[in-house]
Design an enzyme around this catalytic site. Structure first.
Site, PDB file in Angstrom:
ATOM      1  CB  SER A 147      -0.844   0.019   1.139  1.00  0.00           C
ATOM      2  OG  SER A 147      -1.623   1.052   1.293  1.00  0.00           O
ATOM      3  N   GLY A 148       0.628   2.148  -0.870  1.00  0.00           N
ATOM      4  CA  GLY A 148       1.419   3.488  -0.829  1.00  0.00           C
ATOM      5  C   GLY A 148       2.577   3.297  -1.731  1.00  0.00           C
TER       6      GLY A 148
ATOM      7  CB  THR B 148      -3.546   3.711  -7.626  1.00  0.00           C
ATOM      8  OG1 THR B 148      -3.990   2.661  -6.825  1.00  0.00           O
ATOM      9  CG2 THR B 148      -4.810   4.206  -8.313  1.00  0.00           C
TER      10      THR B 148
ATOM     11  CG  ASN C  97      -1.864   5.721  -0.631  1.00  0.00           C
ATOM     12  OD1 ASN C  97      -1.757   7.116  -0.559  1.00  0.00           O
ATOM     13  ND2 ASN C  97      -1.719   4.903  -1.502  1.00  0.00           N
TER      14      ASN C  97
ATOM     15  CB  SER D 160      -4.941   3.475   0.638  1.00  0.00           C
ATOM     16  OG  SER D 160      -4.756   1.962   0.764  1.00  0.00           O
ATOM     17  CB  SER D 161      -6.736   1.381  -4.135  1.00  0.00           C
ATOM     18  OG  SER D 161      -5.957   1.960  -4.908  1.00  0.00           O
TER      19      SER D 161
ATOM     20  N   GLY E 108      -0.584  -5.744  -2.668  1.00  0.00           N
ATOM     21  CA  GLY E 108       0.465  -6.638  -2.974  1.00  0.00           C
ATOM     22  C   GLY E 108       0.514  -7.477  -1.630  1.00  0.00           C
TER      23      GLY E 108
ATOM     24  CD  GLU F 108      -2.688  -5.222   2.788  1.00  0.00           C
ATOM     25  OE1 GLU F 108      -3.300  -5.756   3.582  1.00  0.00           O
ATOM     26  OE2 GLU F 108      -2.734  -4.191   2.024  1.00  0.00           O
TER      27      GLU F 108
END
Ligand SMILES: Nc1ncnc2c1ncn2[C@@H]1O[C@H](COP(=O)(O)OP(=O)(O)OP(=O)(O)O)[C@@H](O)[C@H]1O
Ligand SMILES: [Mg+2]
Length: 1043
Positions: free
Chosen positions: A121-122, A126, A171, A174-175, A399, A401
């Site tokens: 994340s981050g 995206t 993030n 974050s998505s 990805g 985690e």
């Protein structure tokens, strides 16, 4: 397939271009990393590049991207141009190169593509996916007809992000869902449509968030950006802290200030993707309802059951906004109906359960709204023509985690990553092996970890974790998370990749709770806490609430909760099974495509640029399996290239291959290798490619090439200069020809003028010639001039030189008069000259000749004869001369001088007997002497009284008439004088009495005899021979010769 697709129809050009820069900024492809087994060297290479703002690096064709956390000037139109013009390895690594490679493979080779973007994340997944879409939009700029679709593709993001993204501690944007997006292309390569599949929205976020995080953006955006009317209608206040679901948002001012403007952007994007005003209103009705749901409060009645207060405004608002029955809603929130094999039983809910049901409703509504939104996007993105279009898929998915506490979500996410790794291994190794086989190179087995075993551990039917989880969820009795854990511990204890508390070593046991289990993922160990697994897997929403929702007048809600759903007695699939199925579908989709990989890495946990935290990065390198990637890629050979490309670049390094090699590229490469002296185990020759084992070998070759470039530059320069010179020469030649043309034209014109003039002159000359004798006019003027001048010039050289030369050059007509004048003048001139040159003697002669002419010309036929010879003074023989001198000295008076002497014949007057006599003429008298008898004087006659008669014929007869007073001389004297005219002229010259001469043309002449009384007759005739004698008739007959 991505990494090992080197044998594609369009050969991939070289990465060699930047090889010589490697010392400055590390290698731009990890396969060229000397120490490829070392994680440290790997991270160091990333770091070195990151410091230079080089955020992209390749592992073969896998792109590793490090989040710069700042805007780099590398995404402009210039870069789009650069990457759309250069081949994959020609330009430095870039997300655009990946996009372009995929785009070209699709467009030119019709192979469907997918780009798999993964990372924490981050880390920038995206952003990368957006860059890809932006690149494709810019790359197809020239295709105007797809403008609308591109706009929709670009605008789908703000909507998805507003509803699917949230601020997390990692993030700010974050998505919270996985996304697979297809972009469809037409035959021209223009994007004509798209399709989005969403995965596993983190719906738990709707009802609660971790400290410091926020709910989905849309809640805050609506509250901040919605105008007064809207908020009023939705019964909302512009303050997130008033709502249970949004109140924990913390004080993030920067985000707050963005929310309002973002809301406007979302509305605009919704317009673009054809979400109409009515739909928009309904969407915000739903969002508002969810906020109201969060605020529903329950009270516990005396039976210990939950109840909604009668005057609860929240439920009223919800009922109004969603168009459902208020009482039904309140009942459904506090009751549960169970249909157990036909027995329908409704029971009240405890406070806790009511709370649960309420949250479940909020989550379900939001989750389904999101799915509806995606379907709405998809229908807007559908291409107008329903052809089967090839696609590029972009997968932006969470990805690996690993948190301190990992739950159901991490389990799903990590399972997803195992599946994608499996796909990666499958595709890369398979093709690597296939390539070796195809190239006829002995396969050297690569040591790598095949994670199929972990995938099986999770998803195997009846034996996998998912199977146990579902089993526990569905089994009768009271299944709990712990019973699920116990089941796993029992059945999976022997599995290498499952570690239960019992099985763990002491050290692990210490850090591992009894409610936890550990999975040995390909990227590392992850410990999961089972708490909430079953509940999340069940994803329970009570039937009563579903029923109420299905009756909503809000068309979106009604669609999301169809009647059939709650009436359907069959249990829906559990969450994990749904996820597994959608994953398997995804894998199927991806299997049919050529993948490209983008591995995103964040450089630090602080979300700031310029800081490279080795530990954070090393962790990601490990969990992204990048070392594994590299190992697989480097297992055999660091570098491989089709012979053509290798030869093309390095051919200058051997004499045999430069400038062109005539044989096959393979033979050419062989020559090159001989020249470069490669060692035995440094390379292998495949069927179509050269495989180089060590980067060093390639670097040496590249260095040699760089050095050689100078020579090449000189050659190119000389050719270039030659070309330039030739161009200049051609320009000059062209110019010269132009000038020449004009000069020739000018000369030709002049020549023509000249000829024309000449022709005119000739014509005039001819005309002049024809009319030369006419009066002067324009035509003959010149001719006459010329004729004059010619004639004059000629005349000057041909003038007669002598007085007697009467010749005179002929003259043109026009000069006739002049000619006559000139002739006369010239005659006068030479006559004058002649005259002036004469001596007195000659002058005398001429005077006499003139006199002779005036007297005899045309009158006496012997005149012509007398003309030539000069008049003499003496016509006597040399014997007679002294006698004459004697006479003159003795018998002649002193004042007389002898002027002329000649022999004559005297005819006497009676018988005309001839007697020889000498005639002397002095200045006073004529003497006749006897020529035989010593010059006895016979007559002396004074000249001035005498008259002379001559005939007109050629004879020499001279009759001298003597006046009667002197007739003692017995009548006229008849003489035959040899030079008659000479003699007569001498006499007349003295006397000056020309009248004393008469020339008779009668046939006879009388002459007096003595005293003038007797008359004799002289007959004159012509004939031959000439003679003077007495005729028979007694006359004197003169026969004159005919002239
Ligand atoms: N190429 C880039 N250039 C500039 N900034 C970037 C870039 N990539 C990422 N960022 C920054 O990093 C932030 C996080 O990126 P992004 O949202 O793409 O991460 P993500 O991998 O999608 O994370 P998540 O899994 O949480 O959705 C972005 O908001 C942006 O500020
Ligand atoms: Mg994201």
């Amino acid at each position: 397939m991505g990494e090992f697709q080197l044998d594609r129809a369009v050969p991939k050009p070289t990465m060699e271009k930047n090889l010589h820069n490697r010392d400055v900024v590390g290698v731009q492809d990890f396969v060229l990393l000397e120490n490829f087994e070392s994680e440290e060297a790997f991270v160091d290479n990333l770091k070195r590049r990151y410091k230079e703002n080089l955020i992209y690096t390749y592992i073969g064709q896998v792109l590793v991207a490090v989040n710069p956390y700042k805007n780099l000037p590398i995404y402009g139109p210039a870069e789009v141009k650069e990457y759309s013009r250069s081949h994959f390895f020609e330009a430095p690594p870039h997300i655009y190169a990946i996009a372009d490679n995929a785009y070209l493979s699709l467009k030119d080779e019709h192979r469907e593509q997918c780009i798999l973007i993964s990372g924490e994340s981050g880390s920038g997944k995206t952003e990368s996916s957006k860059k890809i879409i932006e690149y494709i939009a810019a790359r197809t700029e020239h295709l105007r007809n797809v403008h609308v679709v591109k706009e929709k593709l670009l605008q789908s993001n703000p909507v998805l992000e507003s509803f699917g993204n949230a601020k997390t501690n990692k993030n700010e944007n974050s998505s919270r869902f996985g996304k697979y997006m297809d972009i469809q292309f037409n035959y021209e390569g223009g994007p004509v449509g798209g399709n989005i599949i969403n995965y596993l929205l983190e719906k738990s976020r709707v009802v609660s968030q971790v400290q410091g995080e926020r709910n989905f953006h849309i809640f805050y955006q609506l509250l901040a950006g919605g105008d007064a009317n809207t908020l009023n209608r939705l019964k909302l206040e512009n303050n997130p802290e008033m709502y249970n679901y949004t109140k924990d948002c913390g004080k993030n001012d920067t985000l707050k200030s963005k929310d309002g403007t973002q809301f406007k952007a979302v509305l605009k994007a919704m317009d673009t993707i054809e979400i109409g005003k009515k739909d928009q209103d309904e969407i915000f009705d739903i969002i508002a309802s969810i906020l109201h749901i969060g605020n529903i409060k329950f009270v516990i009645n005396e039976n210990g059951n939950a109840e909604v207060l009668n005057h609860d405004a929240n439920t009223e608002n919800i009922a109004k906004l969603l168009g459902c029955n208020l009482n039904q809603l309140r009942d459904a929130l506090t009751h549960r109906t169970i249909d157990a094999r036909g027995d329908v039983v409704t029971s009240p809910l405890s406070g806790e359960l009511a709370q649960f049901a309420r949250n479940a409703l909020a989550k379900a509504i939001y989750d389904r709204l999101f799915t509806w939104l995606v379907s709405k996007l998809n229908s807007s993105l559908q291409p107008t023509e329903r052809n089967i279009n090839p696609v590029i898929g972009i997968l932006d998915i969470y990805g690996f985690e690993v948190f301190k506490k990992n739950s159901f979500e991490q389990f799903c996410i990590n399972f997803c990553n195992e599946k994608l790794q499996q796909l990666f291994i499958h595709l890369t190794l398979k093709s690597e092996q296939e390539e070796y086989l195809r190239e006829g190179i002995v396969w050297e087995p690569i040591k790598f970890f095949n994670n199929q075993i972990i995938c099986d551990l999770i998803e195997e039917k009846h034996k996998g974790i998912i199977a146990f989880m579902d089993e526990e969820c569905l089994r009768p009795g009271v299944p709990t998370d712990l019973s699920f854990l116990a089941k796993m511990n029992k059945h999976l204890a022997s599995h290498d990749h499952f570690i239960g508390h019992m099985k763990a070593d002491l050290k692990t046991q210490k850090s591992m709770g009894r409610d936890e289990f550990c999975l040995v993922h390909y990227a590392g160990d992850v410990t999961y806490n089972v708490t909430g697994f079953l509940e999340k897997n069940n994803d329970l929403l009570f039937r009563d609430l579903r029923e109420v929702m299905s009756q909503s007048t809000n068309s979106i809600v009604a669609k999301c909760f169809s009647n059939t759903e709650w009436q359907n007695k069959k249990r829906p699939d559990t969450a994990v099974t749904q996820f597994k199925n959608s994953l398997n579908d995804l894998v199927k989709i991806l299997m049919g495509k050529e993948p490209s990989y983008v591995r995103c890495i964040k450089p630090n946990n602080l979300q700031v640029g310029g800081q490279f935290d080795d530990k954070v990065v090393t962790h990601q390198v490990k969990y992204l399996g990048l070392m594994e990637n590299l190992r697989v890629r480097r297992a055999g050979f660091a570098y491989r290239r089709p012979y053509e490309l290798f030869l093309q670049r390095y051919k200058c390094l051997s004499k045999a291959t430069w400038p062109n090699y005539r044989g096959s590229p393979k033979d050419g490469v062989n020559e090159l290798i001989k020249a470069l002296k490669y060692g035995e185990d440094e390379y292998r020759m495949g069927n179509t490619k050269l495989f180089i084992r060590f980067p060093k070998t390639l670097f040496n070759t590249e260095d040699a090439f760089q050095a050689k470039k100078n020579d090449l530059a000189a050659i190119i320069q000389s050719h270039w200069k030659g070309l330039m010179q030739r161009r200049r020469f051609l320009i000059m030649r062209r110019s010269a020809i132009v000038i020449q043309k004009w000069v020739r034209r000018f000369l030709a014109q002049r020549e023509r003028e000249r000829r024309k003039k000449a022709a005119e002159t000739i014509r005039r000359f001819i005309k002049g010639f024809i009319t030369r004798n006419g009066p002067p006019n324009e035509d003959n003027k010149n001719f006459i001039e010329i004729a004059k001048s010619h004639w004059l010039k000629k005349l000057a050289t041909s003038l007669p030189k002598h007085v007697l030369d009467k010749s005179w050059p002929p003259c043109p007509f026009a000069c006739k008069e002049a000619s006559e004048h000139l002739h006369r003048m010239h005659c006068n001139h030479i006559a004058r000259k002649y005259r002036l040159a004469l001596d007195p003697k000659k002058k005398k002669q001429l005077e006499m000749k003139v006199m002779a002419e005036s007297l005899f010309k045309g009158k006496k036929k012997s005149y012509q004869k007398s003309l030539g010879p000069w008049f003499q003074n003496e016509r006597v023989s040399s014997i007679q001369l002294p006698l004459i001198q004697g006479f003159t000295g003795s018998s002649m008076p002193k004042d007389e001088t002898l002027q002329y002497s000649t022999e004559v014949i005297k005819y006497d007057r009676k018988q005309y007997k001839p007697r020889d006599r000498v005639l002397l003429v002095t200045n006073k008298a004529m003497y006749l002497l006897d020529g035989k008898k010593e010059f006895k004087l016979k007559h002396r006659l004074p000249l001035d009284v005498l008259e002379h008669v001559v005939t007109n014929e050629t004879d020499g007869l001279l009759m001298v008439k003597i006046p009667p007073a002197l007739k003692k001389d017995k009548g006229d004297l008849i003489l035959s004088v040899p030079h008659l005219i000479e003699a007569v002229i001498k006499i007349l010259d003295i006397t000056k009495k020309t009248s004393s001469l008469s020339i008779v043309d009668t046939g006879s002449i009388t002459h007096s005899l003595v005293n003038g009384k007797q008359v004799g007759l002289i007959e004159v005739k012509t004939g031959n021979p000439a003679s003077i004698a007495r005729a028979k008739n007694g006359h004197l007959l003169v026969v004159a010769a005919t002239p």
